[in-house]
Design an enzyme around this catalytic site. Structure first.
Site, PDB file in Angstrom:
ATOM      1  CG  ASP A   1      -2.152   0.921   0.910  1.00  0.00           C
ATOM      2  OD1 ASP A   1      -2.571   1.019  -0.257  1.00  0.00           O
ATOM      3  OD2 ASP A   1      -2.676   1.542   1.857  1.00  0.00           O
ATOM      4  CB  SER A   2       2.402   3.116  -2.199  1.00  0.00           C
ATOM      5  OG  SER A   2       1.690   2.655  -3.312  1.00  0.00           O
TER       6      SER A   2
HETATM    7  P1  ITT Z   1      -3.923  -1.616  -5.387  1.00  0.00           P
HETATM    8  O1  ITT Z   1      -4.617  -1.236  -4.114  1.00  0.00           O
HETATM    9  O2  ITT Z   1      -4.661  -2.626  -6.191  1.00  0.00           O
HETATM   10  O3  ITT Z   1      -2.502  -2.039  -5.124  1.00  0.00           O
HETATM   11  P2  ITT Z   1      -3.976   1.230  -5.950  1.00  0.00           P
HETATM   12  O4  ITT Z   1      -3.667   2.078  -7.142  1.00  0.00           O
HETATM   13  O5  ITT Z   1      -5.288   1.480  -5.257  1.00  0.00           O
HETATM   14  O6  ITT Z   1      -3.822  -0.311  -6.343  1.00  0.00           O
HETATM   15  P3  ITT Z   1      -2.722   2.119  -3.558  1.00  0.00           P
HETATM   16  O7  ITT Z   1      -3.912   1.875  -2.727  1.00  0.00           O
HETATM   17  O8  ITT Z   1      -1.393   1.747  -3.021  1.00  0.00           O
HETATM   18  O9  ITT Z   1      -2.799   1.402  -4.967  1.00  0.00           O
HETATM   19  O10 ITT Z   1      -2.824   3.650  -3.965  1.00  0.00           O
HETATM   20  C1  ITT Z   1      -1.727   4.295  -4.202  1.00  0.00           C
HETATM   21  C2  ITT Z   1      -2.021   5.557  -4.966  1.00  0.00           C
HETATM   22  O11 ITT Z   1      -0.930   6.423  -4.623  1.00  0.00           O
HETATM   23  C3  ITT Z   1      -1.936   5.291  -6.454  1.00  0.00           C
HETATM   24  O12 ITT Z   1      -3.195   5.113  -7.042  1.00  0.00           O
HETATM   25  C4  ITT Z   1      -1.226   6.539  -6.943  1.00  0.00           C
HETATM   26  O13 ITT Z   1      -2.144   7.574  -7.165  1.00  0.00           O
HETATM   27  C5  ITT Z   1      -0.334   6.929  -5.770  1.00  0.00           C
HETATM   28  N1  ITT Z   1       1.000   6.333  -5.927  1.00  0.00           N
HETATM   29  C6  ITT Z   1       1.524   5.241  -5.294  1.00  0.00           C
HETATM   30  N2  ITT Z   1       2.754   4.965  -5.719  1.00  0.00           N
HETATM   31  C7  ITT Z   1       3.033   5.893  -6.650  1.00  0.00           C
HETATM   32  C8  ITT Z   1       4.130   6.122  -7.480  1.00  0.00           C
HETATM   33  O14 ITT Z   1       5.200   5.330  -7.486  1.00  0.00           O
HETATM   34  N3  ITT Z   1       4.077   7.158  -8.302  1.00  0.00           N
HETATM   35  C9  ITT Z   1       3.001   7.960  -8.343  1.00  0.00           C
HETATM   36  N4  ITT Z   1       1.901   7.802  -7.625  1.00  0.00           N
HETATM   37  C10 ITT Z   1       1.907   6.764  -6.778  1.00  0.00           C
END
Ligand code: ITT
Length: 200
Positions: free
Chosen positions: A70-71
């Protein structure tokens, strides 16, 4: 070949992980190979909580070693928002451009020295019922005033890593993978993966 499930539906994130872990000698499976696993609701109030929840649900469904990420992006001036809400900052179904625009509007008029931000990536590795490993990577930088670059995804076009004159979206994937929050987290979780797969 040994297998590892990557608990993400985000193809950009999956691609970055595939490159970061290509040397491990492990076959990386993604959630589209497990259509029986429906949407996992990310309702924890921390990145750690969501990573652990995703890992637990996918491990329970597949019985395979699972790595969940989660990021999110944390902006100091906005009290660390959007954080855990990064993917839906501009509302349900928001596009990456919608989220970037909302952030830029919320930072309008804020001078460069007050636009500090950091990406965080929390990884949870779960391969046994009785133990998990959690590690975190951070990438610090600033939010610029208008988007630059077409590579990457999410907030990459408005994020300038410290020490760089180019946004993450102006970098090649190899450059992004040399300094990103995801790369930092993979570096720390790597020994746990190696020790698990060595004994298999
Ligand atoms: P999953 O839950 O299926 O893994 P998600 O896109 O919802 O997919 P996250 O809940 O981790 O993933 O949301 C992270 C959001 O943060 C992601 O949609 C991006 O908008 C942003 N994000 C995360 N990592 C990033 C990166 O390396 N570069 C740019 N934006 C990022």
């Amino acid at each position: 070949m040994k297998q590892l499930v990557l608990a993400t539906n985000n193809k950009h994130k999956a691609g970055e992980f595939q490159s970061l872990m290509s040397d491990l000698g492990v076959e990386i499976l993604t959630l589209d190979q497990f259509p029986q696993i429906g949407e996992i609701v990310e309702d924890a109030d921390t990145l750690e909580g969501n990573a652990e929840k995703k890992a637990a649900e996918v491990f329970r469904a597949t019985h395979l070693p699972t790595l969940a990420d989660d990021s999110g992006l944390e902006v100091h001036y906005l009290n660390m928002e959007p954080g855990v809400f990064s993917s839906r900052y501009a509302g349900p179904g928001a596009t990456y451009a919608d989220n970037c625009n909302k952030l830029l509007v919320n930072l309008r008029g804020v001078p460069p020295r007050r636009r500090a931000a950091r990406f965080r990536c929390v990884l949870c590795f779960l391969a046994r019922d009785d133990g998990r490993s959690v590690e975190e990577g951070v990438c610090r930088g600033v939010i610029i005033e208008s988007p630059r670059g077409n590579n990457g995804f999410g907030y990459d076009p408005i994020f300038l890593p410290d020490g760089s004159s180019r946004t993450l979206a102006e970098m090649s994937s190899i450059e992004k993978n040399s300094l990103s929050h995801r790369a930092g987290a993979v570096r720390l979780i790597r020994p746990h993966l190696i020790s698990y797969f060595q004994t298999k």
